[in-house]
Design a protein around this motif. Structure first.
Motif, PDB file in Angstrom:
ATOM      1  N   PRO A  76      75.870   5.291 -98.021  1.00 59.64           N
ATOM      2  CA  PRO A  76      76.697   4.219 -96.893  1.00 59.64           C
ATOM      3  C   PRO A  76      77.379   5.642 -95.984  1.00 59.64           C
ATOM      4  CG  PRO A  76      77.989   4.207 -99.589  1.00 59.64           C
ATOM      5  CD  PRO A  76      76.099   4.732 -99.622  1.00 59.64           C
ATOM      6  N   ARG A  77      75.733   6.792 -96.231  1.00 54.37           N
ATOM      7  CA  ARG A  77      76.440   7.579 -95.043  1.00 54.37           C
ATOM      8  C   ARG A  77      75.921   8.269 -94.313  1.00 54.37           C
ATOM      9  NH1 ARG A  77      81.327  11.386 -95.406  1.00 54.37           N
ATOM     10  NH2 ARG A  77      82.952  10.140 -95.926  1.00 54.37           N
ATOM     11  N   HIS A  78      73.976   7.533 -94.906  1.00 52.36           N
ATOM     12  CA  HIS A  78      73.746   8.156 -94.140  1.00 52.36           C
ATOM     13  C   HIS A  78      72.189   7.089 -94.358  1.00 52.36           C
ATOM     14  CE1 HIS A  78      71.313   9.304 -97.512  1.00 52.36           C
ATOM     15  NE2 HIS A  78      70.195   9.067 -96.763  1.00 52.36           N
ATOM     16  N   SER A  79      71.109   6.801 -92.840  1.00 53.08           N
ATOM     17  CA  SER A  79      69.613   6.104 -92.927  1.00 53.08           C
ATOM     18  C   SER A  79      69.087   7.379 -91.889  1.00 53.08           C
ATOM     19  CB  SER A  79      70.639   4.971 -92.108  1.00 53.08           C
ATOM     20  OG  SER A  79      72.023   4.177 -92.021  1.00 53.08           O
ATOM     21  N   TRP A  80      67.573   6.155 -92.183  1.00 51.98           N
ATOM     22  CA  TRP A  80      67.184   6.765 -91.722  1.00 51.98           C
ATOM     23  C   TRP A  80      66.431   5.575 -90.747  1.00 51.98           C
ATOM     24  CZ3 TRP A  80      65.262  11.637 -93.420  1.00 51.98           C
ATOM     25  CH2 TRP A  80      65.720  12.155 -95.001  1.00 51.98           C
ATOM     26  N   ARG A  81      65.956   6.265 -89.562  1.00 49.33           N
ATOM     27  CA  ARG A  81      65.820   5.658 -88.298  1.00 49.33           C
ATOM     28  C   ARG A  81      65.107   5.869 -87.109  1.00 49.33           C
ATOM     29  NH1 ARG A  81      71.102   5.190 -83.690  1.00 49.33           N
ATOM     30  NH2 ARG A  81      69.680   5.194 -82.161  1.00 49.33           N
ATOM     31  N   ILE A  82      64.687   4.674 -86.947  1.00 46.91           N
ATOM     32  CA  ILE A  82      63.363   4.745 -86.123  1.00 46.91           C
ATOM     33  C   ILE A  82      63.764   4.110 -84.990  1.00 46.91           C
ATOM     34  CG2 ILE A  82      60.346   4.215 -85.955  1.00 46.91           C
ATOM     35  CD1 ILE A  82      60.539   4.513 -89.187  1.00 46.91           C
ATOM     36  N   THR A  83      63.343   4.047 -83.780  1.00 43.19           N
ATOM     37  CA  THR A  83      63.534   3.462 -82.820  1.00 43.19           C
ATOM     38  C   THR A  83      61.646   4.358 -81.809  1.00 43.19           C
ATOM     39  OG1 THR A  83      64.007   5.933 -80.868  1.00 43.19           O
ATOM     40  CG2 THR A  83      65.988   4.238 -82.305  1.00 43.19           C
ATOM     41  N   TYR A  84      61.909   2.895 -80.874  1.00 48.74           N
ATOM     42  CA  TYR A  84      60.960   2.671 -79.394  1.00 48.74           C
ATOM     43  C   TYR A  84      62.146   2.459 -78.396  1.00 48.74           C
ATOM     44  CZ  TYR A  84      58.007   1.596 -76.194  1.00 48.74           C
ATOM     45  OH  TYR A  84      57.055   1.465 -74.687  1.00 48.74           O
ATOM     46  N   ILE A  85      62.140   3.368 -77.635  1.00 50.10           N
ATOM     47  CA  ILE A  85      63.052   3.396 -76.369  1.00 50.10           C
ATOM     48  C   ILE A  85      61.946   2.697 -74.801  1.00 50.10           C
ATOM     49  CG2 ILE A  85      65.036   3.946 -74.493  1.00 50.10           C
ATOM     50  CD1 ILE A  85      66.550   4.473 -77.168  1.00 50.10           C
ATOM     51  N   GLN A  86      62.084   2.669 -73.483  1.00 52.44           N
ATOM     52  CA  GLN A  86      61.245   2.590 -72.921  1.00 52.44           C
ATOM     53  C   GLN A  86      62.304   2.677 -71.748  1.00 52.44           C
ATOM     54  OE1 GLN A  86      57.660  -0.084 -72.154  1.00 52.44           O
ATOM     55  NE2 GLN A  86      58.634   0.022 -69.910  1.00 52.44           N
ATOM     56  N   SER A  87      62.961   3.586 -70.197  1.00 52.63           N
ATOM     57  CA  SER A  87      63.497   3.263 -69.362  1.00 52.63           C
ATOM     58  C   SER A  87      63.048   4.027 -68.416  1.00 52.63           C
ATOM     59  CB  SER A  87      64.205   4.017 -69.762  1.00 52.63           C
ATOM     60  OG  SER A  87      65.390   4.271 -69.081  1.00 52.63           O
ATOM     61  N   ASN A  88      62.973   3.402 -67.005  1.00 48.45           N
ATOM     62  CA  ASN A  88      63.004   4.249 -65.308  1.00 48.45           C
ATOM     63  C   ASN A  88      64.041   5.037 -65.771  1.00 48.45           C
ATOM     64  OD1 ASN A  88      60.841   1.647 -64.999  1.00 48.45           O
ATOM     65  ND2 ASN A  88      62.698   0.403 -64.192  1.00 48.45           N
ATOM     66  N   LEU A  89      62.762   6.181 -65.176  1.00 43.78           N
ATOM     67  CA  LEU A  89      63.944   7.763 -65.197  1.00 43.78           C
ATOM     68  C   LEU A  89      64.353   7.186 -62.779  1.00 43.78           C
ATOM     69  CD1 LEU A  89      62.994  10.614 -67.204  1.00 43.78           C
ATOM     70  CD2 LEU A  89      64.902   8.543 -67.427  1.00 43.78           C
ATOM     71  N   GLU A  90      65.236   7.426 -62.602  1.00 40.09           N
ATOM     72  CA  GLU A  90      65.295   8.013 -61.054  1.00 40.09           C
ATOM     73  C   GLU A  90      66.594   9.121 -60.885  1.00 40.09           C
ATOM     74  OE1 GLU A  90      66.530   4.467 -59.551  1.00 40.09           O
ATOM     75  OE2 GLU A  90      64.970   2.659 -60.538  1.00 40.09           O
ATOM     76  N   SER A  91      65.978   9.790 -59.708  1.00 41.91           N
ATOM     77  CA  SER A  91      66.909  10.820 -59.133  1.00 41.91           C
ATOM     78  C   SER A  91      66.386  10.702 -58.322  1.00 41.91           C
ATOM     79  CB  SER A  91      67.062  12.357 -60.370  1.00 41.91           C
ATOM     80  OG  SER A  91      67.571  12.807 -60.373  1.00 41.91           O
ATOM     81  N   ASN A  92      67.769  11.565 -57.311  1.00 41.84           N
ATOM     82  CA  ASN A  92      67.537  11.492 -55.807  1.00 41.84           C
ATOM     83  C   ASN A  92      68.450  12.478 -55.101  1.00 41.84           C
ATOM     84  OD1 ASN A  92      67.761  11.532 -52.761  1.00 41.84           O
ATOM     85  ND2 ASN A  92      67.352   8.968 -52.990  1.00 41.84           N
ATOM     86  N   ASP A  93      68.233  13.147 -54.737  1.00 41.70           N
ATOM     87  CA  ASP A  93      69.026  14.470 -54.289  1.00 41.70           C
ATOM     88  C   ASP A  93      70.693  14.494 -53.630  1.00 41.70           C
ATOM     89  OD1 ASP A  93      67.722  17.029 -55.329  1.00 41.70           O
ATOM     90  OD2 ASP A  93      66.132  16.690 -53.779  1.00 41.70           O
ATOM     91  N   ILE A  94      69.918  13.202 -53.007  1.00 41.94           N
ATOM     92  CA  ILE A  94      71.188  13.154 -52.247  1.00 41.94           C
ATOM     93  C   ILE A  94      72.689  12.708 -52.674  1.00 41.94           C
ATOM     94  CG2 ILE A  94      72.149  10.643 -50.586  1.00 41.94           C
ATOM     95  CD1 ILE A  94      69.416  10.454 -49.498  1.00 41.94           C
ATOM     96  N   ASP A  95      72.297  11.974 -54.087  1.00 39.71           N
ATOM     97  CA  ASP A  95      73.331  11.757 -54.960  1.00 39.71           C
ATOM     98  C   ASP A  95      74.228  13.278 -55.692  1.00 39.71           C
ATOM     99  OD1 ASP A  95      72.902   9.034 -54.719  1.00 39.71           O
ATOM    100  OD2 ASP A  95      71.651   8.899 -56.513  1.00 39.71           O
ATOM    101  N   SER A  96      73.908  14.537 -55.276  1.00 43.32           N
ATOM    102  CA  SER A  96      73.713  15.622 -55.859  1.00 43.32           C
ATOM    103  C   SER A  96      75.192  17.120 -55.262  1.00 43.32           C
ATOM    104  CB  SER A  96      72.457  16.936 -55.491  1.00 43.32           C
ATOM    105  OG  SER A  96      72.974  18.042 -56.489  1.00 43.32           O
ATOM    106  N   GLU A  97      75.909  17.240 -55.933  1.00 41.32           N
ATOM    107  CA  GLU A  97      76.889  17.703 -55.336  1.00 41.32           C
ATOM    108  C   GLU A  97      76.237  18.817 -54.457  1.00 41.32           C
ATOM    109  OE1 GLU A  97      80.116  18.337 -57.942  1.00 41.32           O
ATOM    110  OE2 GLU A  97      80.167  15.749 -57.866  1.00 41.32           O
ATOM    111  N   GLU A  98      75.547  19.573 -55.147  1.00 42.24           N
ATOM    112  CA  GLU A  98      74.722  21.201 -54.231  1.00 42.24           C
ATOM    113  C   GLU A  98      74.003  20.570 -53.373  1.00 42.24           C
ATOM    114  OE1 GLU A  98      72.241  22.648 -56.635  1.00 42.24           O
ATOM    115  OE2 GLU A  98      73.290  22.447 -58.487  1.00 42.24           O
ATOM    116  N   LEU A  99      74.464  21.955 -52.231  1.00 35.48           N
ATOM    117  CA  LEU A  99      74.403  21.038 -50.331  1.00 35.48           C
ATOM    118  C   LEU A  99      72.693  21.520 -50.586  1.00 35.48           C
ATOM    119  CD1 LEU A  99      75.007  20.829 -47.736  1.00 35.48           C
ATOM    120  CD2 LEU A  99      75.637  23.120 -47.543  1.00 35.48           C
ATOM    121  N   ARG A 100      72.047  22.252 -50.664  1.00 30.11           N
ATOM    122  CA  ARG A 100      70.767  22.798 -50.673  1.00 30.11           C
ATOM    123  C   ARG A 100      69.909  21.625 -51.479  1.00 30.11           C
ATOM    124  NH1 ARG A 100      67.608  23.844 -55.576  1.00 30.11           N
ATOM    125  NH2 ARG A 100      69.638  24.632 -56.786  1.00 30.11           N
ATOM    126  N   ARG A 101      70.476  20.908 -52.184  1.00 28.71           N
ATOM    127  CA  ARG A 101      69.517  19.217 -53.304  1.00 28.71           C
ATOM    128  C   ARG A 101      69.616  18.639 -51.677  1.00 28.71           C
ATOM    129  NH1 ARG A 101      69.766  19.143 -59.325  1.00 28.71           N
ATOM    130  NH2 ARG A 101      68.848  21.383 -60.282  1.00 28.71           N
TER     131      ARG A 101
END
Length: 228
Positions: free
Chosen positions: A60-85
């Motif tokens: 009841p306190r621990h489990s063995w776990r296996i996962t498969y996860i798929q995702s897109n990763l997106e990132s844009n400097d415009i969303d940053s708070e750093e002026l340099r980026r």
């Protein structure tokens, strides 16, 4: 002798009724990237994520776990708070496919054999992940594909879950992955030909975060039949 046998049998039955049940289900949510391109907000999902989960509840306190996860990763400097980026204006899109294995620890007992009792517990998961992705580099300010790559990652997941019925468990979790790669965003290309155009902090590897819900179906008979 009979007392000893009865005590041993009772112990075995108690252990069996408390453990060894399977869970199979899905993960649905979002992802965000933390690295040398884009925002550095820890939890900021901006792309879809789906996956499959299998758990073997040892106790009841621990489990063995296996996962498969798929995702897109997106990132844009415009969303940053750093002026340099912001002024640099880089952006990228990538796809991550992750296989993870490890141990999930419940802070409270989570005995889902009793359908009449509502259980809820926070939990933590850690283990090891193998992630597949595209190595990138930048040409004229645009992210370009270089090669298919894979990397090990260390997942750190926090969540809370509850049994909806006698067979379904609903969870909410947030998990960060620290990778042993720095080219998911193209800042440190692996190809020696692109080394002169590397940028960013070479001492910090890439991170990505999955946030979402899990819904699992429990199945599996009790190993022995004991009176409740």
């Amino acid at each position: 002798m009979n007392k000893f046998f009865f005590a041993l049998l009772s112990c075995c039955c108690f252990t069996a009724t408390q453990a060894q049940i399977n869970e199979l289900g899905v993960f649905v949510g979002g992802s965000n990237f933390i690295g040398d391109v884009g925002a550095t907000t820890f939890i900021n999902p901006n792309a879809s994520t789906v996956g499959l989960i299998y758990k073997w509840n040892k106790t009841p306190r621990h489990s063995w776990r296996i996962t498969y996860i798929q995702s897109n990763l997106e990132s844009n400097d415009i969303d940053s708070e750093e002026l340099r980026r912001i002024n640099r204006g880089f952006s990228f899109q990538n796809t991550i496919k992750e296989i993870s294995g490890g141990i999930e620890f419940n802070f409270f007992d989570f005995n889902i054999y009793n359908p009449l009792e509502r259980k809820i517990t926070p939990y933590v998961f850690t283990g090891l992940s193998l992630s597949f992705y595209d190595s990138l580099f930048y040409k004229y300010g645009l992210a370009e594909f270089d090669s298919k790559q894979k990397t090990l990652a260390l997942p750190i997941i926090l969540g809370v879950k509850s049994n909806l019925t006698s067979n379904f468990v609903l969870g909410l979790e947030i998990g960060a992955r620290y990778t042993f790669a720095d080219d998911i965003d193209g800042s440190l290309p692996r190809n020696d030909s692109w080394q002169p155009i590397q940028f960013g902090n070479q001492n910090n590897n890439d991170w990505y975060v999955f946030s979402g819900i899990t819904l699992t179906y429990t199945f599996g008979n009790k190993p022995c039949f004991c009176a409740e």
